[in-house]
Design a protein around this motif. Structure first.
Motif, mmCIF file in Angstrom:
data_model
loop_
_atom_site.group_PDB
_atom_site.id
_atom_site.type_symbol
_atom_site.label_atom_id
_atom_site.label_comp_id
_atom_site.label_asym_id
_atom_site.label_seq_id
_atom_site.Cartn_x
_atom_site.Cartn_y
_atom_site.Cartn_z
ATOM 1 N N ASN A 30 0.815 -1.213 0.000
ATOM 2 C CA ASN A 30 0.000 0.000 0.000
ATOM 3 C C ASN A 30 0.850 1.265 0.000
ATOM 4 O OD1 ASN A 30 0.899 -0.306 2.615
ATOM 5 N ND2 ASN A 30 -1.053 0.232 3.562
ATOM 6 N N LYS A 31 2.119 1.162 0.359
ATOM 7 C CA LYS A 31 2.964 2.375 0.367
ATOM 8 C C LYS A 31 3.148 2.915 -1.043
ATOM 9 C CE LYS A 31 3.261 2.110 4.619
ATOM 10 N NZ LYS A 31 1.884 1.751 4.793
ATOM 11 N N LYS A 34 -0.070 4.574 -1.983
ATOM 12 C CA LYS A 34 -0.338 5.825 -1.275
ATOM 13 C C LYS A 34 0.597 6.944 -1.709
ATOM 14 C CE LYS A 34 -2.121 4.286 3.137
ATOM 15 N NZ LYS A 34 -1.779 4.225 4.556
ATOM 16 N N ASN A 59 6.760 1.267 8.346
ATOM 17 C CA ASN A 59 6.890 0.911 6.928
ATOM 18 C C ASN A 59 6.857 2.176 6.070
ATOM 19 O OD1 ASN A 59 6.808 -1.887 7.461
ATOM 20 N ND2 ASN A 59 4.568 -1.807 7.608
ATOM 21 N N VAL A 165 -5.886 -2.813 8.529
ATOM 22 C CA VAL A 165 -6.203 -1.388 8.687
ATOM 23 C C VAL A 165 -5.299 -0.763 9.753
ATOM 24 C CG1 VAL A 165 -8.028 0.258 9.285
ATOM 25 C CG2 VAL A 165 -8.624 -1.847 8.088
ATOM 26 N N GLY A 166 -4.711 0.389 9.385
ATOM 27 C CA GLY A 166 -3.898 1.142 10.355
ATOM 28 C C GLY A 166 -4.525 2.513 10.527
ATOM 29 N N THR A 167 -4.299 3.391 9.533
ATOM 30 C CA THR A 167 -4.924 4.721 9.581
ATOM 31 C C THR A 167 -6.235 4.759 8.796
ATOM 32 O OG1 THR A 167 -3.610 5.364 7.655
ATOM 33 C CG2 THR A 167 -2.711 5.923 9.819
ATOM 34 N N GLY A 168 -6.502 3.727 8.016
ATOM 35 C CA GLY A 168 -7.787 3.646 7.304
ATOM 36 C C GLY A 168 -7.745 4.074 5.848
ATOM 37 N N GLY A 169 -6.601 4.532 5.372
ATOM 38 C CA GLY A 169 -6.515 5.019 3.990
ATOM 39 C C GLY A 169 -6.662 3.906 2.961
ATOM 40 N N THR A 170 -5.956 2.822 3.193
ATOM 41 C CA THR A 170 -5.953 1.735 2.204
ATOM 42 C C THR A 170 -7.356 1.170 2.040
ATOM 43 O OG1 THR A 170 -3.724 1.241 2.948
ATOM 44 C CG2 THR A 170 -4.826 -0.448 1.618
ATOM 45 N N TYR A 245 0.633 -6.192 10.461
ATOM 46 C CA TYR A 245 -0.584 -5.968 9.661
ATOM 47 C C TYR A 245 -1.097 -7.249 8.997
ATOM 48 C CZ TYR A 245 0.411 -0.964 10.119
ATOM 49 O OH TYR A 245 0.631 0.290 10.608
ATOM 50 N N THR A 273 -0.571 -6.189 1.849
ATOM 51 C CA THR A 273 -0.167 -4.781 1.768
ATOM 52 C C THR A 273 1.317 -4.568 2.074
ATOM 53 O OG1 THR A 273 -1.206 -4.674 3.944
ATOM 54 C CG2 THR A 273 -2.388 -3.649 2.120
ATOM 55 N N GLY A 274 2.098 -5.637 2.093
ATOM 56 C CA GLY A 274 3.549 -5.477 2.274
ATOM 57 C C GLY A 274 3.941 -5.450 3.738
ATOM 58 N N GLY A 275 4.839 -4.527 4.087
ATOM 59 C CA GLY A 275 5.246 -4.389 5.485
ATOM 60 C C GLY A 275 6.351 -5.338 5.904
#
Ligand SMILES: Cc1ncc(COP(=O)(O)O)c(C=O)c1O
Length: 298
Positions: A30-31, A34, A59, A165-170, A245, A273-275
């Motif tokens: 997702n990086k 984003k 990440n 989900v972390g900040t919710g953007g993805t 994640y 989403t990687g990480g």
């Protein structure tokens, strides 16, 4: 790339994982999504410097540092925790970011909470000069636009799309690009109900649900059971998961399949989403505590 999981599931359920972790060796998952439109915007604005925020093993910090090096931006990372200033060499994420040329400012947890306030940003501008600001975790409207490109027309057959989900953007990008018959399941990697409201501010659709049962005690917290799961999953599928994640999300899905959450013939798409850069830092902590390590290499 979508990869089928070569595991046996009940009820003729199919599970496929979208290997976003393989998009780029250092700006993974997702990086990449984003940062894509944020980097274009920074160039359009003529910015020479990117400034962003993150924790010790972020990440996002690693990805911004590499993207800056690759695309010719100076990068500044505001890092949560003053005590980390003397520990860069022991921290694989910060060491990598520094090697990419990122400069750091280490701030207290109290000041970190002020990071969205305009007086705080003004002070940063006085200190560092002009910059293009990328928020913590990289989440803003342009990041969400990038995350809308995760699903493609080839994913139309899936009934469920699942992501961490972390900040919710993805998940917001995924929610608004999912088809009406698809349900999006989000697995928060941290405790707390605030994400529900946060995501509502970003999305139009309501075809989604957060599953709060698999945060393993909170952000950055893991258990021996999770480590064993990640290691076994790697042995069986050769797919590496991270412990913060994607490991928690995939663990949750496997449990939910066992508990009969999904209907007969359900087609489930998991977003990787990687990480994976964070595994080295987690293993350093596990080693210090003499606990079993995450093993996701042959
Ligand atoms: C590997 C990984 N997966 C998922 C997420 C969650 O993404 P978001 O913060 O957009 O909810 C993150 C954090 O940004 C992440 O680093």
């Amino acid at each position: 790339m979508n990869q089928s999981l070569n595991l046996a599931f009940p009820k003729n359920i199919t599970v496929v994982i979208k290997r976003e972790d393989l998009i780029h060796p250092f700006i993974s998952g997702n990086k990449f999504r984003k940062l894509k439109y944020n980097l274009l915007q920074a160039k359009e604005e003529g910015a020479a410097t990117l400034l962003t925020f993150g924790g010790a093993y972020s990440n996002h910090i690693a990805a911004v540092a590499f993207a800056g090096k690759e695309q010719g931006f100076k990068t500044i990372g505001l890092i949560r925790g003053e005590e980390l200033a003397s520990k860069i060499q022991d921290n694989p994420t910060l060491k990598f970011a520094q090697e990419c040329g990122m400069e750091f400012e280490f701030i207290t947890r109290e000041n970190y909470r002020l990071k969205e306030e305009s007086s705080f940003i003004d002070d940063l501008k006085k200190k560092w000069g002009d910059f293009y600001l990328i928020p913590e975790g990289g989440t803003n409207a342009l990041a969400i636009d990038g995350c809308k490109e995760i699903l493609t027309e080839n994913d139309a057959d899936f009934d469920y799309v699942c992501c961490a989900v972390g900040t919710g953007g993805t998940i917001s990008g995924i929610i608004d690009s999912a088809l009406p018959h698809q349900k999006v399941l989000g697995f928060p990697a941290l405790k707390g109900d605030f994400l529900q409201d946060e995501i509502c501010t970003f999305v139009k659709n309501n075809n989604w649900e957060l599953i709060h049962d698999y945060h393993f005690g909170g952000y950055g917290k893991i258990t021996p059971e999770l480590v064993t799961f990640i290691n076994d999953f790697y042995k069986q599928t050769k797919i590496p998961l991270d412990p913060i994640y994607t490991g928690k999300m995939v663990f949750g899905i496997m449990e939910m399949i066992k508990k009969s959450y999904f209907q007969e013939n359900a087609k489930i798409l998991l977003i990787h989403t990687g990480g994976l850069q964070g595994v080295a830092g987690m293993n350093t902590k596990l080693k210090n505590k003499k606990l079993p390590l995450i093993q996701i290499h042959d």
